[in-house]
Scaffold this motif. Structure first.
Motif, PDB file in Angstrom:
ATOM      1  N   MET A   8       7.071 100.819  27.217  1.00  0.00           N
ATOM      2  CA  MET A   8       6.546  99.536  27.665  1.00  0.00           C
ATOM      3  C   MET A   8       7.109  99.172  29.036  1.00  0.00           C
ATOM      4  SD  MET A   8       6.974  95.818  25.807  1.00  0.00           S
ATOM      5  CE  MET A   8       8.741  95.740  26.068  1.00  0.00           C
ATOM      6  N   GLY A  36      -2.910  99.251  22.972  1.00  0.00           N
ATOM      7  CA  GLY A  36      -1.510  99.614  22.744  1.00  0.00           C
ATOM      8  C   GLY A  36      -0.975  99.013  21.460  1.00  0.00           C
ATOM      9  N   TRP A  37      -1.347  97.771  21.202  1.00  0.00           N
ATOM     10  CA  TRP A  37      -0.900  97.088  19.994  1.00  0.00           C
ATOM     11  C   TRP A  37      -1.462  97.794  18.761  1.00  0.00           C
ATOM     12  CZ3 TRP A  37      -2.428  91.469  18.394  1.00  0.00           C
ATOM     13  CH2 TRP A  37      -1.469  90.940  17.550  1.00  0.00           C
ATOM     14  N   CYS A  44       3.706  94.691  20.019  1.00  0.00           N
ATOM     15  CA  CYS A  44       3.489  94.045  21.298  1.00  0.00           C
ATOM     16  C   CYS A  44       4.895  93.705  21.813  1.00  0.00           C
ATOM     17  CB  CYS A  44       2.561  92.840  21.181  1.00  0.00           C
ATOM     18  SG  CYS A  44       3.185  91.437  20.261  1.00  0.00           S
ATOM     19  N   PRO A  45       5.045  93.213  23.039  1.00  0.00           N
ATOM     20  CA  PRO A  45       6.395  93.084  23.625  1.00  0.00           C
ATOM     21  C   PRO A  45       7.411  92.296  22.807  1.00  0.00           C
ATOM     22  CG  PRO A  45       4.755  92.900  25.332  1.00  0.00           C
ATOM     23  CD  PRO A  45       3.995  92.940  24.039  1.00  0.00           C
TER      24      PRO A  45
END
Length: 137
Positions: free
Chosen positions: A125, A96-97, A103-104
């Protein structure tokens, strides 16, 4: 609001400000770091190295205390094993990154600067968090 909530909010704001200052709210910078064969951008390496250094020194200092300032005990992970669930999570997180450049932490910080990418990434997310909680646990 409790002192612990204020401390957590201040820590989150400081973290977000650091990400924004380092340019990590721009997914192109992260994707540039991952593009080692193309237009490589080493900025993320410096941010990661700084974070590891501060974290390592800070953890050694903090764990000398009997307990945290706003809690009665430290909550450290008990699991030490590398298992399939951990590896699958790492693969999904890294994929995903690499795909989105977020990232979150930087994604949420990106909301503060009205990043167009963060406006679609953060809901996706959160949906992923919900799915994981609903179906995998």
């Amino acid at each position: 609001m409790s002192r612990a909530t204020w401390a957590a909010g201040l820590a989150g704001a400081l973290f977000g400000a650091g990400l924004a200052l380092a340019g990590m709210t721009d997914p192109r910078r992260v994707l540039g770091f991952l593009d080692v064969a193309g237009d490589f951008d080493p900025t993320l390496a410096w941010v990661l190295a700084s974070a590891v250094l501060v974290s390592a020194l800070g953890q050694r200092w903090v764990l000398r205390r009997a307990h945290p300032v706003f809690a009665t005990r430290f909550q450290l992970p008990a699991a030490r094993a590398v298992d399939a669930r951990l590896l699958l999570g790492a693969v999904l997180f890294g994929s995903g990154w690499g795909w989105a450049g977020y990232c979150p932490g930087p994604a949420i910080a990106g909301l503060a600067v009205a990043s167009r990418e963060a406006l679609w990434f953060v809901p996706a997310m959160l949906a992923g968090f919900w799915l994981q909680d609903r179906f995998i646990r």
